[in-house]
Design an enzyme around this catalytic site. Structure first.
Site, mmCIF file in Angstrom:
data_model
loop_
_atom_site.group_PDB
_atom_site.id
_atom_site.type_symbol
_atom_site.label_atom_id
_atom_site.label_comp_id
_atom_site.label_asym_id
_atom_site.label_seq_id
_atom_site.Cartn_x
_atom_site.Cartn_y
_atom_site.Cartn_z
ATOM 1 N N SER A 104 0.876 -1.182 0.034
ATOM 2 C CA SER A 104 -0.053 0.000 -0.095
ATOM 3 C C SER A 104 0.680 1.210 -0.063
ATOM 4 O O SER A 104 1.903 1.447 0.455
ATOM 5 C CB SER A 104 -0.950 -0.095 1.235
ATOM 6 N N TYR A 142 0.142 0.188 10.510
ATOM 7 C CA TYR A 142 -0.191 -0.306 9.222
ATOM 8 C C TYR A 142 0.932 -0.041 8.450
ATOM 9 O O TYR A 142 1.116 -1.046 7.519
ATOM 10 C CB TYR A 142 -1.721 0.401 8.847
#
Length: 315
Positions: free
Chosen positions: A158, A184
């Site tokens: 990501s 994350y």
């Protein structure tokens, strides 16, 4: 080194990427294949003729999705198998049960921005455990199957990797304050580093490994970062983000999984169906979805160190 480009772009769908590609006889595993990008990746691979296994936590839901894919594509070779990435026994059982060669492993499943620090029984931060360590154990457990006929590993990362490198001194937040999006981001950096190191270590086995940014898609993944009670600031980001469809988000995964355009390519990071340039992490402050990869996510020393740390963790 010249960056690899393709005829595709951010608006291309997974089916368009694999149009005319025949994957008959190829066997694929897609983790988290029952929703979002994973579902659309699995659907495109099945439509191209691959035998697809959805590796999922909820096998009842997975069975329904498999039936949907079969009805849509006409491919009856869509199976479901249980996989819980934070449970090493589950990961090892999946790898042990796999018989024969594996041509495509799509490490797609993930969780995002858990609001509070959660640890697995081993003391691992849950996002790092799910997004990286579980997939690391799965890939290493399936190494022999992947090496049998030169498999491809597709590791879904990501843009959020720009929020944090892997902080080796305190990966699991024992000493530092827990920040959901930072944790994350760390896990997504680990995914890029894994693909870079797998590409190096396993090149002689005929295995390729690449990572990618699928793009922002409205899926259950964002339920913590952008829930019903999101702040005004988060709402502004949500409303202005350049969202795309799940089918568009799956395009880069489909490219790396099945396209002949990337045959033999390994250890690279892709975005919008093309290899992405190295950029400064600060770019995420000026662009909601910058195109590029942080240098620390491709650093060979960090990649080797992460591999050793991960191997020691999962045994």
């Amino acid at each position: 080194m010249t960056l690899l480009t393709t005829p595709f772009n951010r608006d291309t769908t997974a089916d368009e990427v694999l149009h005319g590609v025949d994957l008959s006889g190829r066997r694929a595993v897609v983790t988290g294949g029952s929703s979002g990008v994973g579902l659309e990746t699995a659907r495109a691979l099945a439509r191209a003729g691959a035998e697809v296994t959805l590796a999922v936590r909820d096998t009842a839901k997975g069975a329904g999705v498999a039936a949907e894919i079969t009805a849509d594509t006409g491919n009856t070779q869509v199976a479901v198998a249980p996989l819980e990435l934070t449970d090493l026994d589950s990961v090892r059982a999946f790898a042990a049960d796999w018989q024969g060669p594996l041509h495509i492993l799509v490490n797609n499943a993930g969780i995002m921005a858990l609001p509070e620090l959660q640890l697995t029984p081993q003391g691992w931060e849950t996002q790092f455990a799910t997004n990286h360590l579980g997939h690391f154990a799965l890939a290493t457990g399936l190494h022999r199957a992947l090496a049998a006929e030169g498999g491809r590993i597709v590791a879904v990362s990501s843009t959020a990797h720009l929020y944090s490198p892997v902080v080796f001194e305190d990966i699991h937040y024992a000493q530092r304050p827990y920040l959901p999006i930072e944790a994350y981001g760390q896990s997504k950096t680990a995914i890029v580093l894994f693909a870079a190191e797998a590409g190096r270590r396993w090149a002689a086995d005929g295995i390729t490994a690449n990572s990618l940014m699928p793009g922002g898609i409205r899926t259950p993944l964002q339920r913590y970062a952008y829930g019903d009670d999101m702040s005004d600031q988060a709402r502004a980001v949500y409303d202005s983000y350049p969202w795309r469809s799940a089918a568009q988000g799956a395009a880069t995964s489909a490219l790396l999984a099945g396209s002949p355009l990337v045959e033999g390519v390994t250890g690279r990071y892709f975005q919008n169906s093309a290899e992405a340039p190295v950029i400064a992490p600060e770019a995420i402050g000026s662009d909601l979805e910058p195109v590029g990869v942080a240098g620390y996510a491709l650093d060979p020393g960090a990649a080797r160190r992460l591999w050793e740390v991960s191997a020691a963790a999962v045994g």
